[in-house]
Scaffold this active site. Structure first.
Site, PDB file in Angstrom:
ATOM      1  N   GLU A 129       0.874  -0.656   0.125  1.00  0.00           N
ATOM      2  CA  GLU A 129      -0.089   0.273  -0.476  1.00  0.00           C
ATOM      3  C   GLU A 129       0.527   1.486   0.396  1.00  0.00           C
ATOM      4  O   GLU A 129       1.204   1.555   0.697  1.00  0.00           O
ATOM      5  CB  GLU A 129      -0.787   0.251   1.126  1.00  0.00           C
ATOM      6  N   CYS A 170      -3.281  10.761   3.939  1.00  0.00           N
ATOM      7  CA  CYS A 170      -3.139   8.988   4.361  1.00  0.00           C
ATOM      8  C   CYS A 170      -4.156   8.719   3.533  1.00  0.00           C
ATOM      9  O   CYS A 170      -5.692   9.079   3.520  1.00  0.00           O
ATOM     10  CB  CYS A 170      -3.285   8.559   5.560  1.00  0.00           C
TER      11      CYS A 170
END
Length: 592
Positions: free
Chosen positions: A294, A328
């Site tokens: 990720e 994020c």
């Protein structure tokens, strides 16, 4: 009516009993975790509360400090490769015991953990805030709520998705049953980023432990202080259910520590930058260790002309500034229809000017500090590049009393007249900057959104959900929100991850849970021992002369498109089965 009446009564009685049982609180023990050394109660001596001045010289110690104030917090040792392998070996030994645990025991672990989190929200958020600079509200949103949601989902559905899953057998295997079984992989290795220190540890840990694995987590050198405390919480909850020691471990260090972890475990989960992700892939290739990556994101935030501008502007600012400017999966590219462009920019500027950044535990600030040293210089460099190429700053927030931590803050900034030739629209900023660009048609919005090397997520806003869905469906990314932003992650049944330089593989959801498993296909006889697999005579060794003809007829009987052709082929199959086998002359000569 006489037949259905008793069933109706029983159904109502069952529902009432189930409701009453829900009112009985579960028997969940409390755990005690010592946090006396983590709280800033003003009692620290001068020796352990000085202002830290980071050194560019590499040492074997992970130095920890508060980004918002530069107050020194302590240090942790950098684990060497042999030490990492020893920790993994201990985790592997513990996993062999835990693999035999029941789902009942695993759910009790989750309940104990959930109870502690709910009762100690302020403590967890304060420690996250001190280590990363985020505000208490941002910590609650990104650390507490997401983690509680994941635990609740696992309690509700986790066992269901790890039980054997039966599949169809197909036409040729009607006499069989087929299923998929899920077994723990062994030791999961996670290398996680600093921006959500609590959730980034709990997220892979919960999936790994619930699926029967052990896990060793290498925390970021920028969030080791909080990460080592959060391990105490996990270990206390595991001990309360009788889990073996060393089932979950947290290690500290730098690149060499991470490399040693990658080469020692059975699966790697990495959250971080594309550059480091590539290094992990290269290291994992030596042992063919599977990886989930990720990586970065530069999410597009698309605003059509038929929206409620003030409402969407408020969401846009939150999307850009979330996690104290430490994005994020944050929105970093804002595309607004030209018909509402001016009003949207004006509304955003009004909101941003009301935002004040400062030490989150010192005063009431809307935004905290930037965690990483020198990152504000990178942000300013991106802004300067945009300004040099014609962009314009139209609004900025303010910075409060930051004393000696000037380099740790970057005011929220709104920039217009931007283009994709600017680095600000191409490189991941990871900061509180809102570049806003016009578009004239849905097709142009899609083209702009896809003009990026990243593909993590997107958000599309329109008064027509159908229109928003159509736009989102054309954007190449792993996560899409319609008339909202980042709501996907609060739906923990959904997988999370991206494409292109945003990585591959998924964590969270069913896919993330099963990614921690050895996925095994199992086939067995449906009516054993009465019906068993038997090789048809024409294709038994030695193969008969009509063996291929038999196969041709069998294939057509099973898969032919015309029912009459299939029936004819079936008759041929039955005839050949009843005939006496004849063998090719070459076979007879060899036998002679």
């Amino acid at each position: 009516m006489a037949f259905w009446w008793p069933l109706l009564v029983l159904g109502i009685a069952f529902a009432v009993c189930k409701f009453l049982l829900m009112l009985i609180p579960p028997n969940v023990p409390s755990i005690d975790v010592d946090a006396s050394d983590m709280l800033d109660d003003g009692s620290q001596t001068r020796e352990n509360s000085f202002i830290y001045v980071p050194s560019k010289r590499h040492t074997d110690k992970v130095q920890c400090y508060e980004p918002a104030t530069m107050k020194y917090l302590g240090y942790f040792s950098e684990l060497k490769p042999d030490e990492v392998k020893e920790r993994v070996a201990l985790a592997r030994k513990a996993q062999k015991v835990w693999a035999e645990s029941s789902f009942k025991q695993r759910r009790q672990f989750l309940r104990i953990l959930l109870k502690y989190i709910i009762e100690h929200q302020e403590l967890i958020c304060e420690i996250s805030s001190r280590d990363t600079g985020k505000t208490m509200v941002d910590a609650s949103l990104g650390e507490i709520m997401t983690t509680c949601e994941k635990i609740t989902w696992l309690l509700s559905e986790g066992e269901q998705w790890l039980k054997p899953e039966y599949r169809s057998c197909g036409r040729s295997m009607l006499h069989k049953t087929s299923k998929v079984e899920f077994y723990p992989l062994g030791v999961i290795g996670a290398i996680v980023s600093w921006n959500y220190p609590f959730h980034n540890i709990l997220n892979p840990m919960l999936a790994a432990v619930f699926s029967g694995n052990s896990i060793v987590i290498k925390v970021s050198e920028h969030a080791s202080w909080s990460g080592c405390f959060y391990l105490r919480i996990i270990q206390a909850a595991l001990a309360a259910v009788g889990a073996p020691e060393n089932l979950v471990d947290v290690i500290t260090g730098f690149a060499e520590t991470g490399q040693a972890l990658v080469s020692s475990v059975d699966k790697v989960i990495f959250v971080g930058s594309p550059g480091v992700g590539r290094m992990i892939m290269r290291n994992a290739a030596d042992t063919l260790t599977p990886v989930t990556l990720e990586l970065g994101g530069k999410d597009a935030f698309i605003v059509c002309e038929d929206v409620d501008v003030p409402h969407v502007a408020q969401i846009a600012v939150r999307a850009a500034l979330q996690s104290s400017g430490q994005n994020c999966a944050g929105a970093e590219r804002f595309y607004v229809h030209r018909d509402v462009y001016s009003s949207f920019v004006a509304e955003v500027v009004k909101i941003v000017k009301s935002v004040t950044a400062g030490p989150p535990l010192v005063g009431r600030y809307d935004m905290g500090a930037i965690c990483m040293q020198e990152h504000s210089e990178k942000l300013q460099s991106l802004v300067n590049d945009a300004l040099d190429k014609g962009a314009e700053i139209v609004g900025r927030g303010s910075v409060g009393n930051i004393a000696g931590a000037v380099d740790q803050y970057f005011p929220p900034t709104v920039i217009v007249n931007v283009t994709h030739k600017m680095k600000l629209l191409q490189e991941e900023a990871f900061g509180p900057i809102m570049p806003i660009m016009k578009f004239s048609s849905d097709e142009e919005a899609v083209k702009l959104a896809n003009d990026s090397k990243y593909g993590l997520g997107c958000a599309v806003f329109s008064g027509s959900q159908r229109r928003a869905r159509k736009i989102a469906s054309q954007i190449v990314c792993g996560v899409a929100a319609i008339n909202d932003f980042a709501s996907n992650y609060m739906c923990q049944s959904l997988p999370f991850g991206g494409v292109k330089e945003s990585g591959f593989g998924r964590f969270a959801g069913v896919e993330g849970l099963r990614a921690c498993c050895l996925v095994k296909s199992v086939v067995e006889d449906r009516w054993w021992p009465y019906i068993k697999t038997k090789i048809p005579k024409p294709i038994q060794y030695p193969v008969a002369g009509n063996g291929f003809k038999f196969q041709e007829s069998l294939v057509e009987a099973l898969y032919g498109l015309n029912v009459w052709d299939r029936l004819r082929a079936l008759v041929d199959v039955l005839k050949m089965l009843s005939e006496k086998n004849t063998y090719p002359s070459s076979t007879r000569r060899r036998n002679d």
